[in-house]
Design a protein around this motif. Structure first.
Motif, PDB file in Angstrom:
ATOM      1  N   ARG A   1       2.244   1.724  -3.465  1.00 38.22           N
ATOM      2  CA  ARG A   1       1.215   2.231  -4.385  1.00 38.22           C
ATOM      3  C   ARG A   1       0.969   3.710  -4.158  1.00 38.22           C
ATOM      4  O   ARG A   1       0.842   4.482  -5.101  1.00 38.22           O
ATOM      5  CB  ARG A   1      -0.090   1.458  -4.221  1.00 38.22           C
ATOM      6  N   ASP A   2       0.885   4.129  -2.879  1.00 37.50           N
ATOM      7  CA  ASP A   2       0.688   5.549  -2.577  1.00 37.50           C
ATOM      8  C   ASP A   2       1.859   6.380  -3.084  1.00 37.50           C
ATOM      9  O   ASP A   2       1.678   7.474  -3.614  1.00 37.50           O
ATOM     10  CB  ASP A   2       0.515   5.754  -1.072  1.00 37.50           C
ATOM     11  N   GLU A   3       3.066   5.846  -2.928  1.00 41.59           N
ATOM     12  CA  GLU A   3       4.256   6.541  -3.401  1.00 41.59           C
ATOM     13  C   GLU A   3       4.227   6.681  -4.916  1.00 41.59           C
ATOM     14  O   GLU A   3       4.553   7.737  -5.449  1.00 41.59           O
ATOM     15  CB  GLU A   3       5.492   5.751  -2.970  1.00 41.59           C
TER      16      GLU A   3
ATOM     17  N   ASP B   1       1.537   6.757  -6.764  1.00 39.37           N
ATOM     18  CA  ASP B   1       0.478   7.707  -7.092  1.00 39.37           C
ATOM     19  C   ASP B   1       0.978   9.142  -6.983  1.00 39.37           C
ATOM     20  O   ASP B   1       0.669   9.981  -7.822  1.00 39.37           O
ATOM     21  CB  ASP B   1      -0.736   7.517  -6.178  1.00 39.37           C
ATOM     22  N   THR B   2       1.755   9.437  -5.943  1.00 34.80           N
ATOM     23  CA  THR B   2       2.235  10.810  -5.769  1.00 34.80           C
ATOM     24  C   THR B   2       3.270  11.162  -6.822  1.00 34.80           C
ATOM     25  O   THR B   2       3.361  12.309  -7.234  1.00 34.80           O
ATOM     26  CB  THR B   2       2.839  11.023  -4.374  1.00 34.80           C
TER      27      THR B   2
ATOM     28  N   LYS C   1       0.843  -1.198   0.000  1.00 27.98           N
ATOM     29  CA  LYS C   1       0.000   0.000   0.000  1.00 27.98           C
ATOM     30  C   LYS C   1       0.876   1.246   0.000  1.00 27.98           C
ATOM     31  O   LYS C   1       0.613   2.210  -0.712  1.00 27.98           O
ATOM     32  CB  LYS C   1      -0.933   0.014   1.205  1.00 27.98           C
ATOM     33  N   GLY C   2       1.946   1.221   0.776  1.00 27.34           N
ATOM     34  CA  GLY C   2       2.868   2.348   0.805  1.00 27.34           C
ATOM     35  C   GLY C   2       3.524   2.581  -0.544  1.00 27.34           C
ATOM     36  O   GLY C   2       3.685   3.721  -0.982  1.00 27.34           O
TER      37      GLY C   2
ATOM     38  N   LEU D   1      -2.669  13.612   0.002  1.00 31.34           N
ATOM     39  CA  LEU D   1      -2.156  12.558   0.864  1.00 31.34           C
ATOM     40  C   LEU D   1      -1.472  13.121   2.102  1.00 31.34           C
ATOM     41  O   LEU D   1      -1.485  12.509   3.157  1.00 31.34           O
ATOM     42  CB  LEU D   1      -1.185  11.662   0.094  1.00 31.34           C
ATOM     43  N   GLU D   2      -0.869  14.316   1.998  1.00 33.29           N
ATOM     44  CA  GLU D   2      -0.208  14.919   3.146  1.00 33.29           C
ATOM     45  C   GLU D   2      -1.192  15.648   4.040  1.00 33.29           C
ATOM     46  O   GLU D   2      -0.851  16.084   5.118  1.00 33.29           O
ATOM     47  CB  GLU D   2       0.880  15.885   2.673  1.00 33.29           C
TER      48      GLU D   2
ATOM     49  N   ARG E   1      -1.868  15.068  -6.277  1.00 35.88           N
ATOM     50  CA  ARG E   1      -2.367  14.184  -5.220  1.00 35.88           C
ATOM     51  C   ARG E   1      -1.478  14.242  -3.980  1.00 35.88           C
ATOM     52  O   ARG E   1      -1.893  13.877  -2.900  1.00 35.88           O
ATOM     53  CB  ARG E   1      -2.449  12.747  -5.755  1.00 35.88           C
ATOM     54  N   THR E   2      -0.261  14.754  -4.095  1.00 32.57           N
ATOM     55  CA  THR E   2       0.659  14.832  -2.962  1.00 32.57           C
ATOM     56  C   THR E   2       0.050  15.642  -1.831  1.00 32.57           C
ATOM     57  O   THR E   2       0.112  15.255  -0.674  1.00 32.57           O
ATOM     58  CB  THR E   2       1.998  15.464  -3.397  1.00 32.57           C
TER      59      THR E   2
END
Length: 92
Positions: A56-58, A60-61, A53-54, A71-72, A67-68
């Motif tokens: 994938r999120d990385e 995505d950003t 998941k981490g 997420l922040e 999207r950064t």
């Protein structure tokens, strides 16, 4: 004449096959070790899911810089606004 693919030759175990597999596992590990084995497997799966998941999120950003901010938890700066770089408060 067609050659069957290797995937079709190897299928998922069915009812009786699972019982044989379970019996072999009990013989190899012993009944007392099975709860520890299951607990360790569960922890490994949780860690694996968290890491994927981490990643994938990385990804995505990196692919979508807008999207950064989402997420922040921050707001996007207004157009033309001067923004100072964010400083990490945990940096030594």
């Amino acid at each position: 004449m067609s050659i069957p693919s290797p995937v079709s030759l190897i299928g998922m175990p069915q009812g009786a096959e699972w019982l044989v597999i379970l019996a072999i596992v009990v013989l190899v590990f012993g009944a007392a070790k099975l709860p520890d084995l299951a607990r360790g497997t569960g922890q490994a799966l949780r860690i694996f899911k968290a890491e994927t998941k981490g990643l994938r999120d990385e990804d995505d950003t990196e692919q979508n810089p807008d999207r950064t901010a989402e997420l922040e938890g921050g707001e996007e700066p207004a157009e033309g606004e001067i923004v100072e770089p964010r400083r990490d408060t945990n940096a030594g």
